[in-house]
Design a protein around this motif. Structure first.
Motif, PDB file in Angstrom:
ATOM      1  N   ASP A 166       0.827  -1.206   0.000  1.00 52.52           N
ATOM      2  CA  ASP A 166       0.000   0.000   0.000  1.00 52.52           C
ATOM      3  C   ASP A 166       0.865   1.262   0.000  1.00 52.52           C
ATOM      4  O   ASP A 166       0.629   2.206  -0.773  1.00 52.52           O
ATOM      5  CB  ASP A 166      -0.918  -0.016   1.224  1.00 52.52           C
ATOM      6  CG  ASP A 166      -1.845   1.185   1.269  1.00 52.52           C
ATOM      7  OD1 ASP A 166      -2.684   1.313   0.360  1.00 52.52           O
ATOM      8  OD2 ASP A 166      -1.726   1.995   2.202  1.00 52.52           O
ATOM      9  N   THR A 169       2.815   1.657  -3.408  1.00 53.24           N
ATOM     10  CA  THR A 169       1.884   1.965  -4.501  1.00 53.24           C
ATOM     11  C   THR A 169       1.457   3.423  -4.423  1.00 53.24           C
ATOM     12  O   THR A 169       1.434   4.139  -5.426  1.00 53.24           O
ATOM     13  CB  THR A 169       0.653   1.043  -4.444  1.00 53.24           C
ATOM     14  OG1 THR A 169       1.074  -0.322  -4.597  1.00 53.24           O
ATOM     15  CG2 THR A 169      -0.333   1.375  -5.551  1.00 53.24           C
ATOM     16  N   TYR A 172       4.402   5.609  -5.386  1.00 56.49           N
ATOM     17  CA  TYR A 172       4.616   5.541  -6.832  1.00 56.49           C
ATOM     18  C   TYR A 172       3.611   6.431  -7.560  1.00 56.49           C
ATOM     19  O   TYR A 172       3.970   7.220  -8.433  1.00 56.49           O
ATOM     20  CB  TYR A 172       4.484   4.089  -7.292  1.00 56.49           C
ATOM     21  CG  TYR A 172       4.528   3.914  -8.794  1.00 56.49           C
ATOM     22  CD1 TYR A 172       5.727   3.923  -9.485  1.00 56.49           C
ATOM     23  CD2 TYR A 172       3.345   3.738  -9.521  1.00 56.49           C
ATOM     24  CE1 TYR A 172       5.762   3.773 -10.868  1.00 56.49           C
ATOM     25  CE2 TYR A 172       3.373   3.583 -10.895  1.00 56.49           C
ATOM     26  CZ  TYR A 172       4.591   3.599 -11.558  1.00 56.49           C
ATOM     27  OH  TYR A 172       4.618   3.454 -12.932  1.00 56.49           O
ATOM     28  N   ARG A 173       2.344   6.315  -7.196  1.00 54.37           N
ATOM     29  CA  ARG A 173       1.310   7.107  -7.871  1.00 54.37           C
ATOM     30  C   ARG A 173       1.449   8.590  -7.538  1.00 54.37           C
ATOM     31  O   ARG A 173       1.186   9.450  -8.387  1.00 54.37           O
ATOM     32  CB  ARG A 173      -0.071   6.600  -7.480  1.00 54.37           C
ATOM     33  CG  ARG A 173      -0.314   5.137  -7.858  1.00 54.37           C
ATOM     34  CD  ARG A 173      -1.777   4.825  -8.025  1.00 54.37           C
ATOM     35  NE  ARG A 173      -2.029   3.396  -8.104  1.00 54.37           N
ATOM     36  CZ  ARG A 173      -1.692   2.620  -9.124  1.00 54.37           C
ATOM     37  NH1 ARG A 173      -1.051   3.142 -10.154  1.00 54.37           N
ATOM     38  NH2 ARG A 173      -1.966   1.330  -9.117  1.00 54.37           N
ATOM     39  N   GLU A 188       1.778  -1.485 -13.568  1.00 50.28           N
ATOM     40  CA  GLU A 188       0.395  -1.680 -13.132  1.00 50.28           C
ATOM     41  C   GLU A 188       0.069  -3.170 -13.002  1.00 50.28           C
ATOM     42  O   GLU A 188      -0.583  -3.598 -12.042  1.00 50.28           O
ATOM     43  CB  GLU A 188      -0.565  -1.012 -14.116  1.00 50.28           C
ATOM     44  CG  GLU A 188      -0.392   0.490 -14.234  1.00 50.28           C
ATOM     45  CD  GLU A 188      -0.628   1.213 -12.925  1.00 50.28           C
ATOM     46  OE1 GLU A 188      -1.467   0.740 -12.121  1.00 50.28           O
ATOM     47  OE2 GLU A 188       0.021   2.248 -12.691  1.00 50.28           O
ATOM     48  N   ILE A 191       1.818  -4.560  -9.853  1.00 54.63           N
ATOM     49  CA  ILE A 191       1.092  -4.174  -8.636  1.00 54.63           C
ATOM     50  C   ILE A 191      -0.127  -5.074  -8.433  1.00 54.63           C
ATOM     51  O   ILE A 191      -0.364  -5.586  -7.326  1.00 54.63           O
ATOM     52  CB  ILE A 191       0.669  -2.694  -8.707  1.00 54.63           C
ATOM     53  CG1 ILE A 191       1.891  -1.784  -8.608  1.00 54.63           C
ATOM     54  CG2 ILE A 191      -0.341  -2.358  -7.604  1.00 54.63           C
ATOM     55  CD1 ILE A 191       1.606  -0.323  -8.906  1.00 54.63           C
ATOM     56  N   GLN A 195      -0.644  -7.786  -5.272  1.00 54.02           N
ATOM     57  CA  GLN A 195      -1.793  -7.675  -4.373  1.00 54.02           C
ATOM     58  C   GLN A 195      -2.586  -8.977  -4.334  1.00 54.02           C
ATOM     59  O   GLN A 195      -3.019  -9.427  -3.265  1.00 54.02           O
ATOM     60  CB  GLN A 195      -2.705  -6.526  -4.834  1.00 54.02           C
ATOM     61  CG  GLN A 195      -2.091  -5.140  -4.684  1.00 54.02           C
ATOM     62  CD  GLN A 195      -2.112  -4.620  -3.251  1.00 54.02           C
ATOM     63  OE1 GLN A 195      -2.423  -5.346  -2.317  1.00 54.02           O
ATOM     64  NE2 GLN A 195      -1.774  -3.354  -3.088  1.00 54.02           N
ATOM     65  N   ALA A 311       9.306   1.875  -7.595  1.00 55.07           N
ATOM     66  CA  ALA A 311       8.626   3.003  -6.956  1.00 55.07           C
ATOM     67  C   ALA A 311       9.629   4.011  -6.406  1.00 55.07           C
ATOM     68  O   ALA A 311       9.434   5.234  -6.519  1.00 55.07           O
ATOM     69  CB  ALA A 311       7.716   2.496  -5.840  1.00 55.07           C
TER      70      ALA A 311
END
Length: 357
Positions: A166, A169, A172-173, A188, A191, A195, A311
């Motif tokens: 979490d 991610t 990274y975003r 993507e 990830i 998950q 990331a």
């Protein structure tokens, strides 16, 4: 260690602060950036016969929980009398008014820092000894009694992988959005797969988070680690996730990220991945097991670490685009985010193919 492209700390203000908080000396200080890393600006500070290292947060807007010099200071101070070698810590300054951002001061450790894992210039026997010493240090790290050294509350070990997925991610975003970077489809997919396939394994140890050969200082002439550096990603977490990050060196090329893949390891005197993993397994109490058999879910952990490194590299690229990177070569380093994510996705595809066979 890290370099700094931002202005040097104010020498007069630093000299006054060091005299008051570390030790008295006459005259001013000389400040020189240290090179090597991508995170927190780091400097060698000299005053007469005294030599220290100052490490501080970079200026500007930072991602949440990034560049935690306070945590670095705490963990290295706690490890002072352990089997994990660290520099002697002097003092932490959390008052940003002194130099512009929080910082800490530690001893300068004289020794060798190897920028490349293939160790050019050494003999095969010297390389083998360096890798054995490195293996021993990461095994010792994962054997630290965190309660005994005062680090029992240093992290939240429960659901470590879920929280790490979490966290990285989101970071990274956030980097992607802040710098206007394009969406990268292999990342993507990686990830989503991580998950969906997360293992249920709650082993706990003190983890470094960035245990690489270039974050170690070796004795000037002996195959002995004098100090482990760059602890900003350390926490309480899964030791095999930490070790898999370290072993990722064998799975990536120099072009992807400082890797050994493609080298003739036997000719170099460097152990192959299986031998290195077996040595760690033996040192950490997994007798009779070798290679991946001793480390459950190890390839998942490898894929996770490729995602996490992608990331981190994305964050470096974003800081470069925003003008707040700690290193002059941040743009080149940050561009490795995509190849790293692609390497992680290839590993997942290979793992899925083996499962289907």
């Amino acid at each position: 260690m890290s370099t700094a492209t931002s202005a040097l700390p104010d020498a007069a203000a630093l000299a006054d602060w060091l005299r008051a908080h570390v030790r008295p000396f006459h005259g001013g200080v000389q400040i020189e950036p240290l090179t090597g890393g991508q995170s927190n600006p780091t400097y060698r500070v000299e005053a007469g016969d005294h030599r220290w290292v100052l490490r501080r947060k970079p200026p500007g807007v930072l991602l949440a929980s990034a560049h935690a010099v306070e945590r670095e200071y705490r963990v290295m101070r706690a490890l002072a009398d352990s089997a994990v070698p660290v520099p002697a810590m002097h003092v932490l300054c959390e008052d940003a008014a002194v130099l512009g951002t929080p910082f800490y001061v530690m001893d300068f450790v004289e020794g060798r820092v190897f920028a490349r894992p293939d160790l050019p210039g050494l003999t095969p026997a010297e390389r083998a000894a360096i890798f054995d010493a490195m293996n021993g240090v990461i095994a010792a790290l994962h054997a630290v009694d965190v309660d005994a050294v005062g680090l029992g509350d240093y992290g939240r070990p429960q659901n470590y992988l879920a929280r790490q997925l979490d966290r990285w991610t989101k970071q990274y975003r956030a980097s992607e959005t802040a710098a206007g970077l394009e969406r990268h489809e292999p990342m993507e997919r990686l990830i989503d797969w991580l998950q969906a396939n997360r293992p249920d394994d709650e082993a706990v140890a003190l983890v470094h988070g960035d245990f690489r050969i270039d974050n170690l200082i070796f004795h000037p002439s002996e195959p002995r680690v004098l100090a482990v550096l760059d602890w900003e990603l350390s926490t309480l977490g899964h030791p095999l996730v930490d070790f898999a990050y370290h072993v990722m060196t064998w799975r990536v090329t120099p072009e992807e990220f400082r890797g050994l893949k493609g080298h003739d390891l036997a000719a170099l005197g460097i152990p192959d991945e299986a031998a290195y993993v077996a040595a760690y397994a033996q040192r950490t109490g997994r007798p009779g097991r070798s290679g991946l058999d001793g480390l459950p879910n190890f390839e998942y952990h490898l894929a996770f670490n490729m995602f996490r490194m992608a990331a981190i590299l994305q964050g470096i690229l974003a800081r470069s685009r925003q003008g707040s990177a700690a290193s002059a070569d941040a743009e080149r380093t940050g561009r490795q985010a995509r190849p790293m994510a692609e390497a992680g996705w290839r590993l997942v595809q290979q793992l899925e193919q083996r499962r289907a066979a």
